[in-house]
Write a protein that holds these residues in place. Structure first.
Motif, mmCIF file in Angstrom:
data_model
loop_
_atom_site.group_PDB
_atom_site.id
_atom_site.type_symbol
_atom_site.label_atom_id
_atom_site.label_comp_id
_atom_site.label_asym_id
_atom_site.label_seq_id
_atom_site.Cartn_x
_atom_site.Cartn_y
_atom_site.Cartn_z
ATOM 1 N N ALA A 109 10.451 -9.366 -5.417
ATOM 2 C CA ALA A 109 11.252 -9.217 -4.199
ATOM 3 C C ALA A 109 11.126 -10.463 -3.329
ATOM 4 O O ALA A 109 12.123 -10.926 -2.743
ATOM 5 C CB ALA A 109 10.817 -7.978 -3.429
ATOM 6 N N ASP A 110 9.914 -11.025 -3.239
ATOM 7 C CA ASP A 110 9.735 -12.266 -2.481
ATOM 8 C C ASP A 110 10.502 -13.413 -3.132
ATOM 9 O O ASP A 110 11.111 -14.251 -2.437
ATOM 10 C CB ASP A 110 8.253 -12.628 -2.402
ATOM 11 N N LYS A 135 14.017 -3.606 -1.854
ATOM 12 C CA LYS A 135 13.797 -4.773 -0.999
ATOM 13 C C LYS A 135 14.641 -5.964 -1.441
ATOM 14 O O LYS A 135 14.967 -6.836 -0.626
ATOM 15 C CB LYS A 135 12.324 -5.171 -1.025
ATOM 16 N N SER A 136 14.986 -6.018 -2.728
ATOM 17 C CA SER A 136 15.717 -7.168 -3.272
ATOM 18 C C SER A 136 17.209 -7.100 -3.039
ATOM 19 O O SER A 136 17.930 -8.063 -3.314
ATOM 20 C CB SER A 136 15.463 -7.273 -4.786
ATOM 21 N N THR A 143 8.693 -0.439 -10.061
ATOM 22 C CA THR A 143 9.564 -1.488 -9.540
ATOM 23 C C THR A 143 10.517 -1.027 -8.436
ATOM 24 O O THR A 143 11.060 -1.861 -7.698
ATOM 25 C CB THR A 143 10.422 -2.073 -10.679
ATOM 26 N N GLY A 162 19.492 -11.392 -0.582
ATOM 27 C CA GLY A 162 19.333 -10.364 -1.591
ATOM 28 C C GLY A 162 20.456 -10.380 -2.606
ATOM 29 O O GLY A 162 21.395 -11.181 -2.518
ATOM 30 N N ASN A 176 10.369 -2.507 -4.737
ATOM 31 C CA ASN A 176 10.792 -3.905 -4.675
ATOM 32 C C ASN A 176 12.258 -4.081 -5.040
ATOM 33 O O ASN A 176 12.902 -5.033 -4.596
ATOM 34 C CB ASN A 176 9.915 -4.771 -5.584
ATOM 35 N N SER A 177 12.786 -3.172 -5.866
ATOM 36 C CA SER A 177 14.212 -3.227 -6.172
ATOM 37 C C SER A 177 15.029 -3.025 -4.899
ATOM 38 O O SER A 177 15.997 -3.748 -4.634
ATOM 39 C CB SER A 177 14.588 -2.166 -7.209
#
Length: 346
Positions: A224-225, A253-254, A247, A235, A250-251
């Protein structure tokens, strides 16, 4: 005939390659002389046993295979002996409201060959004619036997459910697996900017070769970072996540505002936190997808047969080494598909 089989659920030691009664094609079925078939993670789950799914024992696994038509049952007109065919494993009733509306993968009695009923990792398999796709004579058996399940799944996820468009940013998690490496190729072919995650330099190089524009080692970096850095904190428009609990946070967040997450599985677990606050605030969509319709199968496999898409094969093993094939899938060894062939074909 000989077949891969197990009489109980369990670890890899339950797998045997031994004698099994040769099937006769019933009405509407086709007897296929199997030349090659591929494993999917579904074969591992089926072997271990899944809650709510009871299979007839001994069970023959395998949802992917290709071969030559040996005989046809009563009423079959689409195929004749000598035809080259590949299995499309999703079985639908043809009569319910969803089937009648052309959405066979939503069928109320939908099930999968190799998961709910006996599969096709055997010298011969009797398969409903509706579950076979013609294969041009020049296509290698390893390609024909390994493309169907993962490419149809990835095609429906991206083209139908996520409705990708050229220029969009697409993140594919687990790009070294079957669905992952198919999704990278499909997104690239559609003109998207493709981001892919994998766990080794070799797998990342393979993902780039499949069409990924950016690759991320998810074991060395927080993906994600990395997505935030690569997109200027915007994103991505679409995330392909078949990994699940490990995951999913973070998915989310992405994803860019208004982004879509599309999932066809949950290898690491089915119950992550919902992340509703992020979903409603960023107006995200979480979309499920399973297999594909016959029309979608024809569309994507046509692009495999003509070489536009390529199932990458990491290993070809005799069916007598099916336990080793399962081990490769479980341990995430290599990139792409693991293919098994009847020992008599080697």
């Amino acid at each position: 005939m000989k077949a891969v089989q197990f009489a109980d659920h369990g670890d890899r030691d339950v797998i045997e390659y031994g004698e099994f009664p040769e099937p006769d094609p019933d009405r509407g079925e086709v007897l296929v002389d199997v030349k090659a078939g591929a494993l999917n993670h579904l074969d591992v789950w089926t072997r271990r046993g899944m809650p709510g799914i009871d299979v007839e024992m001994p069970h023959i696994p395998g949802s992917d295979a290709a071969g030559v038509v040996e005989a046809v049952g009563e009423g079959v007109t689409r195929f004749e002996p000598g035809d080259h065919v590949a299995v499309s494993a999703g079985v639908s009733c043809g009569n319910c409201e969803f089937c009648r509306n052309g959405e066979e993968s939503l069928c109320v009695s939908f099930h999968i060959i190799g998961e709910h009923v006996r599969g096709v990792h055997a010298e011969k398999a009797s398969v409903p004619a509706e579950n076979l796709v013609p294969v041009p004579d020049g296509v290698d058996w390893e390609v024909a036997g390994s493309a169907s399940l993962v490419f149809q799944t990835a095609w429906r996820m991206l083209q139908t459910r996520a409705d990708i468009e050229a220029g969009e940013k697409v993140l594919v998690l687990g790009a070294s697996g079957g669905v992952g490496h198919a999704a990278v190729q499909i997104a690239d072919h559609a003109g998207c900017e493709v981001f892919a995650t994998a766990s080794t330099e070799e797998k990342l190089a393979h993902a780039e070769d499949c069409g990924a524009d950016h690759v991320i080692d998810y074991e060395a970096n927080d993906f994600a970072d990395e997505i935030a850095a690569l997109t200027g904190k915007r994103g991505v428009d679409v995330v392909v996540d078949h990994v699940g609990e490990a995951t999913y946070p973070n998915s989310l967040k992405s994803m860019a505002k208004g982004g879509r997450l599309v999932t066809c599985g949950a290898t690491t677990g089915p119950n992550p936190g919902a992340g509703l606050n992020r979903i409603f605030w960023n107006q995200l969509s979480v979309i499920g997808s399973t297999m594909a319709t016959p029309g979608e199968v024809d569309d994507v496999l046509g692009l495999v047969w003509d070489g536009t898409f390529e199932p990458r094969v990491r290993e070809v093993l005799p069916m007598s080494e099916a336990a080793r094939a399962h081990e490769m899938i479980e341990n995430r060894e290599g990139f792409g598909k693991v293919v098994v062939r009847p020992d008599s074909e080697l």
